[in-house]
Design a protein around this motif. Structure first.
Motif, PDB file in Angstrom:
ATOM      1  N   ALA A 104      15.319  39.525  -7.942  1.00  0.00           N
ATOM      2  CA  ALA A 104      16.337  39.062  -8.892  1.00  0.00           C
ATOM      3  C   ALA A 104      15.942  39.402 -10.327  1.00  0.00           C
ATOM      4  O   ALA A 104      14.762  39.514 -10.658  1.00  0.00           O
ATOM      5  CB  ALA A 104      16.541  37.558  -8.759  1.00  0.00           C
ATOM      6  N   ASP A 105      16.945  39.576 -11.178  1.00  0.00           N
ATOM      7  CA  ASP A 105      16.718  39.804 -12.604  1.00  0.00           C
ATOM      8  C   ASP A 105      16.907  38.474 -13.320  1.00  0.00           C
ATOM      9  O   ASP A 105      18.028  37.993 -13.469  1.00  0.00           O
ATOM     10  CB  ASP A 105      17.703  40.848 -13.142  1.00  0.00           C
ATOM     11  N   MET A 106      15.785  37.872 -13.750  1.00  0.00           N
ATOM     12  CA  MET A 106      15.827  36.593 -14.444  1.00  0.00           C
ATOM     13  C   MET A 106      15.261  36.739 -15.847  1.00  0.00           C
ATOM     14  O   MET A 106      14.708  35.800 -16.420  1.00  0.00           O
ATOM     15  CB  MET A 106      15.081  35.533 -13.624  1.00  0.00           C
ATOM     16  N   ASN A 107      15.410  37.913 -16.405  1.00  0.00           N
ATOM     17  CA  ASN A 107      14.935  38.184 -17.755  1.00  0.00           C
ATOM     18  C   ASN A 107      15.567  37.204 -18.749  1.00  0.00           C
ATOM     19  O   ASN A 107      16.779  37.051 -18.800  1.00  0.00           O
ATOM     20  CB  ASN A 107      15.296  39.628 -18.129  1.00  0.00           C
ATOM     21  N   ARG A 108      14.723  36.524 -19.496  1.00  0.00           N
ATOM     22  CA  ARG A 108      15.128  35.570 -20.530  1.00  0.00           C
ATOM     23  C   ARG A 108      15.907  34.370 -19.984  1.00  0.00           C
ATOM     24  O   ARG A 108      16.540  33.635 -20.754  1.00  0.00           O
ATOM     25  CB  ARG A 108      15.934  36.254 -21.642  1.00  0.00           C
ATOM     26  N   ALA A 109      15.882  34.150 -18.682  1.00  0.00           N
ATOM     27  CA  ALA A 109      16.541  32.968 -18.123  1.00  0.00           C
ATOM     28  C   ALA A 109      15.788  31.712 -18.547  1.00  0.00           C
ATOM     29  O   ALA A 109      14.561  31.718 -18.663  1.00  0.00           O
ATOM     30  CB  ALA A 109      16.589  33.045 -16.598  1.00  0.00           C
ATOM     31  N   ASN A 110      16.506  30.645 -18.792  1.00  0.00           N
ATOM     32  CA  ASN A 110      15.893  29.387 -19.211  1.00  0.00           C
ATOM     33  C   ASN A 110      15.824  28.427 -18.031  1.00  0.00           C
ATOM     34  O   ASN A 110      16.827  27.826 -17.650  1.00  0.00           O
ATOM     35  CB  ASN A 110      16.691  28.765 -20.357  1.00  0.00           C
TER      36      ASN A 110
END
Length: 257
Positions: A104-110
């Protein structure tokens, strides 16, 4: 890609979707509805959607797009989100236990305050994600990208972080006990006041990492490169376990085990 409307219609068609109105307040943000999603809806387009407080128990949303979605306080327990994008998503306080985020792409997810015990983040891109105050015990981050991740004050008991890239990541005050951190890149990472007791750090690079007041009791540092580590003391290393392949700052030695 399917729209959110199509996703809901599909779930309803298999009898796995239910919607009801309710008034919910989540940390000073009023939410006018509670959503329950289940079943299968791959390649769904849910970017920017307000799914705060939603329940996705046992659902399959592979390769779906949730960029910038509001999932604050949502329950995604036991669900599959393989290959999905949560870039810039608000997942504060979300319940993610037992879910799969492989690739999964969770770049910069909070994900601050999230609960993700026993979840899979293998090969996930979590660079610059916020995992502060989260609980991810028993989760698998093998081959994940954790560069500049904020995992301060997190509980990471029994996690697997083998082969991860965690350059400049911050683990201040984190509890990373009985975990596997082997063969990984933690260069310039911050482990100030962190607990790494009984963890395996074999063959990993900690060049420039900050170990101020970190606990290394019974940590396995065989083959680890700590030669450029900062604020590492002999007293800390005395509690660890290494061998002749352990690289340490000048003047510090390790006991062989």
């Amino acid at each position: 890609m399917q729209t959110a409307t199509a996703a809901i219609f599909f779930a309803a068609s298999v009898g796995a979707f239910a919607s009801q109105a309710a008034a919910v307040t989540l940390q000073q943000r009023d939410v006018a509805r509670v959503i329950s999603l289940g079943g299968t809806c791959n390649n769904c387009e849910l970017s920017g959607r307000d799914l705060s407080g939603a329940t996705m128990a046992g659902a399959t949303f592979r390769n779906s797009t949730l960029i910038g979605a509001n999932l604050r306080g949502a329950s995604l327990v036991g669900s599959s989100f393989n290959g999905s994008s949560f870039r810039d998503a608000d997942m504060r306080g979300a319940q993610l236990a037992g879910s799969n985020f492989t690739g999964a792409d969770m770049n910069r997810a909070n994900l601050s305050g999230a609960s993700a015990q026993g979840s899979g983040f293998t090969r996930a891109n979590m660079s610059r994600a916020n995992l502060s105050n989260s609980e991810v015990s028993g989760s698998n981050f093998t081959n994940a990208v954790l560069d500049r991740v904020n995992a301060n004050d997190s509980i990471m008991f029994g996690v697997t972080m083998t082969q991860v890239s965690a350059s400049r990541a911050s683990f201040r005050d984190a509890q990373i006990t009985a975990s596997n951190l082997s063969g990984a890149d933690f260069s310039q990472a911050d482990f100030s006041d962190a607990r790494l007791d009984m963890s395996r750090m074999r063959g990993s690079s900690f060049r420039g990492a900050n170990f101020h007041n970190a606990s290394l009791r019974r940590a396995d540092i065989r083959g680890a490169d700590l030669s450029g580590a900062r604020n590492l003391t002999q007293a800390q290393i005395n509690l660890a376990c290494g061998d002749r392949t352990t690289s340490l700052p000048s003047g510090i030695t390790v006991r062989t085990c």
